[in-house]
Design an enzyme around this catalytic site. Structure first.
Site, PDB file in Angstrom:
ATOM      1  N   TYR A 147      42.956 -24.820  24.646  1.00 16.16           N
ATOM      2  CA  TYR A 147      41.958 -24.793  24.016  1.00 16.16           C
ATOM      3  C   TYR A 147      41.556 -24.425  22.884  1.00 16.16           C
ATOM      4  O   TYR A 147      41.031 -24.521  21.900  1.00 16.16           O
ATOM      5  CB  TYR A 147      41.555 -23.784  25.639  1.00 16.16           C
ATOM      6  CG  TYR A 147      39.634 -22.919  24.692  1.00 16.16           C
ATOM      7  CD1 TYR A 147      38.571 -22.937  25.319  1.00 16.16           C
ATOM      8  CD2 TYR A 147      39.339 -21.693  23.919  1.00 16.16           C
ATOM      9  CE1 TYR A 147      37.141 -23.214  24.993  1.00 16.16           C
ATOM     10  CE2 TYR A 147      38.084 -21.869  23.444  1.00 16.16           C
ATOM     11  CZ  TYR A 147      36.673 -22.138  24.393  1.00 16.16           C
ATOM     12  OH  TYR A 147      35.894 -21.540  23.953  1.00 16.16           O
ATOM     13  N   LYS A 151      39.546 -26.451  19.865  1.00 25.04           N
ATOM     14  CA  LYS A 151      38.701 -26.528  19.125  1.00 25.04           C
ATOM     15  C   LYS A 151      39.264 -26.027  17.616  1.00 25.04           C
ATOM     16  O   LYS A 151      38.484 -25.871  16.805  1.00 25.04           O
ATOM     17  CB  LYS A 151      38.813 -24.399  19.616  1.00 25.04           C
ATOM     18  CG  LYS A 151      37.992 -24.672  21.527  1.00 25.04           C
ATOM     19  CD  LYS A 151      36.328 -25.173  20.992  1.00 25.04           C
ATOM     20  CE  LYS A 151      35.885 -25.252  22.435  1.00 25.04           C
ATOM     21  NZ  LYS A 151      34.447 -25.455  22.347  1.00 25.04           N
ATOM     22  N   PRO A 177      32.007 -19.475  17.490  1.00 26.12           N
ATOM     23  CA  PRO A 177      31.273 -18.426  17.982  1.00 26.12           C
ATOM     24  C   PRO A 177      32.437 -17.212  18.249  1.00 26.12           C
ATOM     25  O   PRO A 177      33.438 -17.743  18.616  1.00 26.12           O
ATOM     26  CB  PRO A 177      30.799 -19.152  19.080  1.00 26.12           C
ATOM     27  CG  PRO A 177      30.169 -20.028  18.845  1.00 26.12           C
ATOM     28  CD  PRO A 177      31.305 -20.734  18.330  1.00 26.12           C
TER      29      PRO A 177
HETATM   30  N1  LIG Z   1      31.170 -18.225  25.853  1.00 27.89           N
HETATM   31  C1  LIG Z   1      31.641 -18.141  24.553  1.00 27.89           C
HETATM   32  O1  LIG Z   1      32.484 -16.788  24.784  1.00 27.89           O
HETATM   33  C2  LIG Z   1      32.193 -18.759  24.193  1.00 27.89           C
HETATM   34  C3  LIG Z   1      32.897 -18.696  22.621  1.00 27.89           C
HETATM   35  C4  LIG Z   1      33.430 -19.711  22.130  1.00 27.89           C
HETATM   36  C5  LIG Z   1      33.671 -20.957  22.056  1.00 27.89           C
HETATM   37  N2  LIG Z   1      32.394 -21.413  23.501  1.00 27.89           N
HETATM   38  C6  LIG Z   1      32.081 -22.781  23.932  1.00 27.89           C
HETATM   39  O2  LIG Z   1      30.223 -22.749  23.793  1.00 27.89           O
HETATM   40  C7  LIG Z   1      30.568 -24.248  24.218  1.00 27.89           C
HETATM   41  C8  LIG Z   1      29.565 -23.295  24.756  1.00 27.89           C
HETATM   42  O3  LIG Z   1      29.646 -22.810  25.726  1.00 27.89           O
HETATM   43  P1  LIG Z   1      29.217 -21.182  27.509  1.00 27.89           P
HETATM   44  O4  LIG Z   1      30.230 -19.922  27.592  1.00 27.89           O
HETATM   45  O5  LIG Z   1      27.299 -22.050  27.385  1.00 27.89           O
HETATM   46  O6  LIG Z   1      29.856 -22.336  28.548  1.00 27.89           O
HETATM   47  P2  LIG Z   1      29.520 -22.848  30.012  1.00 27.89           P
HETATM   48  O7  LIG Z   1      28.590 -21.771  30.547  1.00 27.89           O
HETATM   49  O8  LIG Z   1      30.847 -22.467  31.028  1.00 27.89           O
HETATM   50  O9  LIG Z   1      28.269 -23.673  30.061  1.00 27.89           O
HETATM   51  C9  LIG Z   1      29.106 -25.189  29.960  1.00 27.89           C
HETATM   52  C10 LIG Z   1      28.198 -26.199  29.756  1.00 27.89           C
HETATM   53  O10 LIG Z   1      29.054 -27.198  29.376  1.00 27.89           O
HETATM   54  C11 LIG Z   1      28.971 -28.620  30.565  1.00 27.89           C
HETATM   55  N3  LIG Z   1      30.112 -29.416  30.652  1.00 27.89           N
HETATM   56  C12 LIG Z   1      31.411 -28.652  30.480  1.00 27.89           C
HETATM   57  N4  LIG Z   1      32.327 -29.933  30.871  1.00 27.89           N
HETATM   58  C13 LIG Z   1      31.829 -31.320  30.505  1.00 27.89           C
HETATM   59  C14 LIG Z   1      31.649 -32.414  29.790  1.00 27.89           C
HETATM   60  N5  LIG Z   1      32.542 -32.754  30.175  1.00 27.89           N
HETATM   61  N6  LIG Z   1      30.367 -33.447  29.387  1.00 27.89           N
HETATM   62  C15 LIG Z   1      29.325 -32.951  29.526  1.00 27.89           C
HETATM   63  N7  LIG Z   1      29.230 -31.672  29.487  1.00 27.89           N
HETATM   64  C16 LIG Z   1      30.447 -30.209  29.986  1.00 27.89           C
HETATM   65  C17 LIG Z   1      28.634 -27.747  31.675  1.00 27.89           C
HETATM   66  O11 LIG Z   1      28.047 -28.724  32.472  1.00 27.89           O
HETATM   67  P3  LIG Z   1      27.512 -27.687  34.222  1.00 27.89           P
HETATM   68  O12 LIG Z   1      26.155 -27.375  33.768  1.00 27.89           O
HETATM   69  O13 LIG Z   1      26.623 -29.709  34.921  1.00 27.89           O
HETATM   70  O14 LIG Z   1      28.763 -27.657  34.732  1.00 27.89           O
HETATM   71  C18 LIG Z   1      27.529 -26.463  30.890  1.00 27.89           C
HETATM   72  O15 LIG Z   1      26.144 -26.976  30.871  1.00 27.89           O
HETATM   73  C19 LIG Z   1      32.017 -24.498  24.521  1.00 27.89           C
HETATM   74  O16 LIG Z   1      32.195 -25.296  23.839  1.00 27.89           O
HETATM   75  C20 LIG Z   1      32.793 -23.495  24.772  1.00 27.89           C
HETATM   76  O17 LIG Z   1      34.371 -23.438  24.727  1.00 27.89           O
HETATM   77  C21 LIG Z   1      32.539 -20.741  23.960  1.00 27.89           C
END
Ligand SMILES: NC(=O)c1ccc[n+]([C@@H]2O[C@H](COP(=O)([O-])OP(=O)(O)OC[C@H]3O[C@@H](n4cnc5c(N)ncnc54)[C@H](OP(=O)(O)O)[C@@H]3O)[C@@H](O)[C@H]2O)c1
Length: 241
Positions: A147, A151, A177
């Site tokens: 990861y 990233k 984030p």
């Molecule tokens: N949450 C955090 O603390 C955090 C921190 C830093 C960065 N981020 C980044 O922010 C982004 C969103 O994170 P989140 O926490 O909101 O994640 P999440 O709640 O797990 O949601 C992930 C989303 O991405 C979609 N997805 C996953 N694999 C995919 C693929 N191969 N093709 C198309 N869509 C795909 C999922 O679709 P489905 O609904 O169909 O599963 C879902 O809509 C990510 O890039 C993550 O790395 C998150």
């Protein structure tokens, strides 16, 4: 006519907040997702935002999906590369599959998506590409070699492409984030979250998805045209890069 914004992983978590904020800011929004049909349906029922199912890890599926979005809604002016996954393991236990899945989605997904919108943005002399990186791509995180590598790669991709897009009116920026209270983070053991992660965050709490979404709206605007190649940290003071 309203500009079209396409948000990958736009039906859940941070992506859902981004989709809603862009809609509230006047964009026509398309939300892509991978497989959770129930969440996508509930999201469309709630917001009226159309959802499109394909994997960002599949180049041909991205090309076909973007073509469909553009036929339905018009040319994509704003692309938010938000879709991401985790497959955490300490490196000595990390399988090639865990490495590959994360790189394919979190890094190659940006190539796959951006490659199909780029020619149109160049022709129209306008585009906004916003890549959701992570604090763990900036500082590295044990248990996340895959990861963190992906990233960090997102930030390199952002900086290179910003230089290529500049003369064509396309800006390319990243947002990094910190820990945001979505399902991805709630999947972390509660004890680890409360005793090890939250104490590292000076503001003393997880971030809200809406706190990332407002940064996306800011970078999407026409008058944000002088901001390109940057990485905006939104991490509660956890890390300064
Ligand atoms: N949450 C955090 O603390 C955090 C921190 C830093 C960065 N981020 C980044 O922010 C982004 C969103 O994170 P989140 O926490 O909101 O994640 P999440 O709640 O797990 O949601 C992930 C989303 O991405 C979609 N997805 C996953 N694999 C995919 C693929 N191969 N093709 C198309 N869509 C795909 C999922 O679709 P489905 O609904 O169909 O599963 C879902 O809509 C990510 O890039 C993550 O790395 C998150």
């Amino acid at each position: 006519m309203a500009k079209v914004a396409l948000v990958t992983g736009g039906s859940r978590g941070i992506g859902a907040a981004i989709s809603k904020a862009l809609q509230a800011a006047g964009y026509t929004v398309a939300a892509n997702y991978a497989g959770n049909d129930d969440a996508a349906k509930a999201f469309t029922d709630e917001t009226g935002i159309k959802t499109y199912k394909w994997s960002v890890a599949d180049y041909d599926a991205c090309a076909a999906g973007i073509k469909q979005v553009e036929e339905d809604l018009g040319p994509v002016a704003v692309l938010v590369n938000n879709a991401g996954i985790t497959r955490d393991a300490m490196f000595h236990k990390m399988s090639p599959q865990q490495w590959k899945e994360v790189i394919d989605t979190n890094l190659t997904g940006l190539f796959n998506m951006t490659h199909s919108v780029w020619p149109g943005m160049r022709e129209r002399k306008f585009g906004r590409v916003i890549n959701i990186s992570s604090v763990n791509g900036q500082k590295g995180q044990a248990g996340q070699a895959n990861y963190s590598a992906a990233k960090a790669g997102d930030i390199g991709f952002t900086r290179a492409l910003a230089q290529e897009g500049a003369r064509a009116g396309i800006t390319v920026n990243a947002i990094a984030p910190g820990y945001i209270g979505t399902e991805m983070v709630r999947a972390i053991d509660e004890k680890v979250l409360n005793e090890r992660i939250i104490p590292q965050i000076p503001v003393g709490r997880l971030g809200e998805p809406e706190e990332i979404a407002r940064t996306v709206v800011f970078l999407s605007a026409e008058d944000a045209g002088f901001i390109t190649g940057s990485t905006i940290s939104a991490n509660g003071g956890q890390f300064f890069s």
